[in-house]
Design a protein around this motif. Structure first.
Motif, PDB file in Angstrom:
ATOM      1  N   UNK A  66      14.283  -1.503  11.391  1.00  0.00           N
ATOM      2  CA  UNK A  66      12.986  -0.905  11.693  1.00  0.00           C
ATOM      3  C   UNK A  66      11.931  -1.681  10.922  1.00  0.00           C
ATOM      4  N   UNK A  67      10.876  -2.092  11.608  1.00  0.00           N
ATOM      5  CA  UNK A  67       9.711  -2.690  10.947  1.00  0.00           C
ATOM      6  C   UNK A  67       8.491  -1.859  11.317  1.00  0.00           C
ATOM      7  N   UNK A  68       7.834  -1.270  10.326  1.00  0.00           N
ATOM      8  CA  UNK A  68       6.628  -0.498  10.605  1.00  0.00           C
ATOM      9  C   UNK A  68       5.404  -1.405  10.537  1.00  0.00           C
ATOM     10  N   UNK A  69       4.374  -1.040  11.280  1.00  0.00           N
ATOM     11  CA  UNK A  69       3.190  -1.885  11.343  1.00  0.00           C
ATOM     12  C   UNK A  69       3.509  -3.241  11.925  1.00  0.00           C
ATOM     13  N   UNK A  70       4.385  -3.272  12.931  1.00  0.00           N
ATOM     14  CA  UNK A  70       4.937  -4.536  13.429  1.00  0.00           C
ATOM     15  C   UNK A  70       4.227  -5.074  14.650  1.00  0.00           C
ATOM     16  N   UNK A  71       3.091  -4.479  15.020  1.00  0.00           N
ATOM     17  CA  UNK A  71       2.404  -4.935  16.214  1.00  0.00           C
ATOM     18  C   UNK A  71       1.550  -6.170  16.012  1.00  0.00           C
ATOM     19  N   UNK A  72       1.188  -6.425  14.766  1.00  0.00           N
ATOM     20  CA  UNK A  72       0.304  -7.553  14.471  1.00  0.00           C
ATOM     21  C   UNK A  72       0.651  -8.140  13.102  1.00  0.00           C
ATOM     22  N   UNK A  73       0.083  -9.292  12.811  1.00  0.00           N
ATOM     23  CA  UNK A  73       0.105  -9.851  11.465  1.00  0.00           C
ATOM     24  C   UNK A  73       1.479 -10.038  10.859  1.00  0.00           C
ATOM     25  N   UNK A  92      15.270  -0.962   6.729  1.00  0.00           N
ATOM     26  CA  UNK A  92      13.940  -0.392   6.937  1.00  0.00           C
ATOM     27  C   UNK A  92      12.933  -1.273   6.218  1.00  0.00           C
ATOM     28  N   UNK A  93      11.981  -1.812   6.966  1.00  0.00           N
ATOM     29  CA  UNK A  93      10.892  -2.594   6.384  1.00  0.00           C
ATOM     30  C   UNK A  93       9.614  -1.770   6.518  1.00  0.00           C
ATOM     31  N   UNK A  94       9.105  -1.278   5.399  1.00  0.00           N
ATOM     32  CA  UNK A  94       7.862  -0.512   5.372  1.00  0.00           C
ATOM     33  C   UNK A  94       6.693  -1.471   5.198  1.00  0.00           C
ATOM     34  N   UNK A  95       5.854  -1.548   6.217  1.00  0.00           N
ATOM     35  CA  UNK A  95       4.775  -2.532   6.212  1.00  0.00           C
ATOM     36  C   UNK A  95       3.442  -1.963   6.685  1.00  0.00           C
ATOM     37  N   UNK A  96       3.450  -0.815   7.368  1.00  0.00           N
ATOM     38  CA  UNK A  96       2.241  -0.292   8.007  1.00  0.00           C
ATOM     39  C   UNK A  96       1.163   0.060   6.995  1.00  0.00           C
ATOM     40  N   UNK A 154      13.546  -2.198  15.913  1.00  0.00           N
ATOM     41  CA  UNK A 154      12.625  -1.146  16.322  1.00  0.00           C
ATOM     42  C   UNK A 154      11.242  -1.585  15.848  1.00  0.00           C
ATOM     43  N   UNK A 155      10.379  -1.902  16.792  1.00  0.00           N
ATOM     44  CA  UNK A 155       9.037  -2.393  16.507  1.00  0.00           C
ATOM     45  C   UNK A 155       8.099  -1.186  16.478  1.00  0.00           C
ATOM     46  N   UNK A 156       7.733  -0.776  15.273  1.00  0.00           N
ATOM     47  CA  UNK A 156       6.875   0.403  15.132  1.00  0.00           C
ATOM     48  C   UNK A 156       5.433  -0.001  14.871  1.00  0.00           C
ATOM     49  N   UNK A 157       4.517   0.539  15.665  1.00  0.00           N
ATOM     50  CA  UNK A 157       3.091   0.335  15.417  1.00  0.00           C
ATOM     51  C   UNK A 157       2.315   1.374  16.207  1.00  0.00           C
ATOM     52  N   UNK A 158       1.457   2.109  15.527  1.00  0.00           N
ATOM     53  CA  UNK A 158       0.649   3.123  16.202  1.00  0.00           C
ATOM     54  C   UNK A 158      -0.525   2.518  16.952  1.00  0.00           C
ATOM     55  N   UNK A 159      -0.791   1.236  16.736  1.00  0.00           N
ATOM     56  CA  UNK A 159      -1.857   0.562  17.461  1.00  0.00           C
ATOM     57  C   UNK A 159      -3.244   0.971  17.056  1.00  0.00           C
ATOM     58  N   UNK A 160      -3.422   1.326  15.768  1.00  0.00           N
ATOM     59  CA  UNK A 160      -4.737   1.751  15.294  1.00  0.00           C
ATOM     60  C   UNK A 160      -5.610   0.555  14.948  1.00  0.00           C
ATOM     61  N   UNK A 161      -6.901   0.830  14.740  1.00  0.00           N
ATOM     62  CA  UNK A 161      -7.818  -0.194  14.280  1.00  0.00           C
ATOM     63  C   UNK A 161      -7.630  -0.473  12.806  1.00  0.00           C
TER      64      UNK A 161
END
Length: 301
Positions: free
Chosen positions: A11-18, A97-101, A35-42
């Motif tokens: 699992x990688x959180x905040x994985x949508x960018x950067x 688990x990679x906490x990045x968000x 598991x590519x986790x990202x809420x897609x926020x600004x």
């Protein structure tokens, strides 16, 4: 795909960018199911979109890998639980688990509002704790059932958390908390076959473009020291079975540099063997400071 983390579920959180996107792609390239986790926020945590996570999933699948998207809010208790459940239901296991968000709401402390404090502490600090708590509950159950895992947690602190950063008191406090949480979790989770480490990265992202404005531009040729992809090899290694003996550590990583951050340590001491009088302590404190190393400067000071 075959590699260092072949068939491990990550699992990688905040994985949508950067940096998070770079992690997800790097794990997939080394054989992991992600598991590519990202809420897609600004940048300030506003709005939501499934687009960023799904685009990374599409990249991984197009390259022959295996991935699934998640838009769960990692700082929401039920959302974090569902994130872990997604890995187990989609892939049948969880190994890393990679906490990045995270996001920023920068302001000098004298101007910082309560909502700006709460939002940043929530997403960075609770957003690390909640997924970790649900992941370790699963790993503990596995260990008690005689299936001790070789599991990994990689948290994301920051130089701001290790040294402080002017104008980022909320972020610095949250990231210092992440470093402290990492050390405690490493000590508590070892019995279940889980290691816990953290990184303090520096790279070109939406969050850092203001802080590192002078260093942001990619070079016309040669090595791009600010590329997010430079951070991920260490994270992949920490997520592999090779890293089993490394836990409770915080690594600073940027460009081609990896360094081990030195935590708070017991320093010079003076012991009277009895209670001090206030008037005695001036020269005592001066002597301790004279013996100690100078602290690293706060970023921006």
């Amino acid at each position: 795909m075959n590699g260092m983390v072949d068939d491990r579920v990550v699992i990688v959180t905040g994985a949508g960018r950067g940096i998070g996107r770079a992690h997800a792609l790097a794990f997939a390239a080394e054989g992991a199911r992600v598991v590519v986790n990202d809420a897609g926020t600004g940048l300030a945590g506003d709005g939501a979109s499934g687009g960023p996570a799904q685009r990374v999933v599409s990249e991984i699948v197009a390259a022959g890998g295996s991935a699934v998207a998640s838009t769960d809010d990692v700082a929401d208790w039920a959302g974090a639980e569902n994130l872990v459940r997604t890995a187990l239901e989609e892939f049948g296991r969880l190994d890393v688990l990679v906490n990045n968000a995270g996001f920023l709401r920068d302001r000098m402390l004298v101007n910082l509002g309560e909502d700006e404090w709460d939002a940043v502490i929530r997403v960075h600090l609770k957003g690390h704790f909640a997924p970790m708590r649900h992941a370790v509950a699963h790993w503990r159950a596995e260990a008690k059932a005689g299936r001790t895992p070789s599991a990994r947690v990689i948290n994301t602190s920051s130089g701001a958390g290790l040294l402080g950063s002017i104008g980022q008191g909320n972020y610095s406090a949250a990231k210092a908390g992440v470093a402290g949480l990492t050390v405690v979790a490493a000590a508590e989770f070892a019995r279940y076959g889980v290691t816990v480490n953290a990184i303090a990265p520096a790279a070109r992202t939406r969050m850092t473009e203001r802080a590192f404005a002078e260093d942001m531009a990619a070079p016309e040729d040669g090595f791009d020291a600010m590329a997010p992809e430079n951070i991920s090899p260490l994270v992949v290694w920490l997520g592999s079975t090779e890293s089993a003996e490394v836990t409770g550590r915080v690594f600073e990583v940027d460009g081609g540099r990896v360094s081990l951050a030195q935590a708070w340590r017991h320093g010079p001491a003076a012991d009277k063997g009895a209670r001090w009088e206030p008037a005695e302590l001036g020269p005592v404190v001066a002597g301790l400071i004279a013996e100690a190393a100078e602290p690293e400067p706060v970023y921006g000071a």
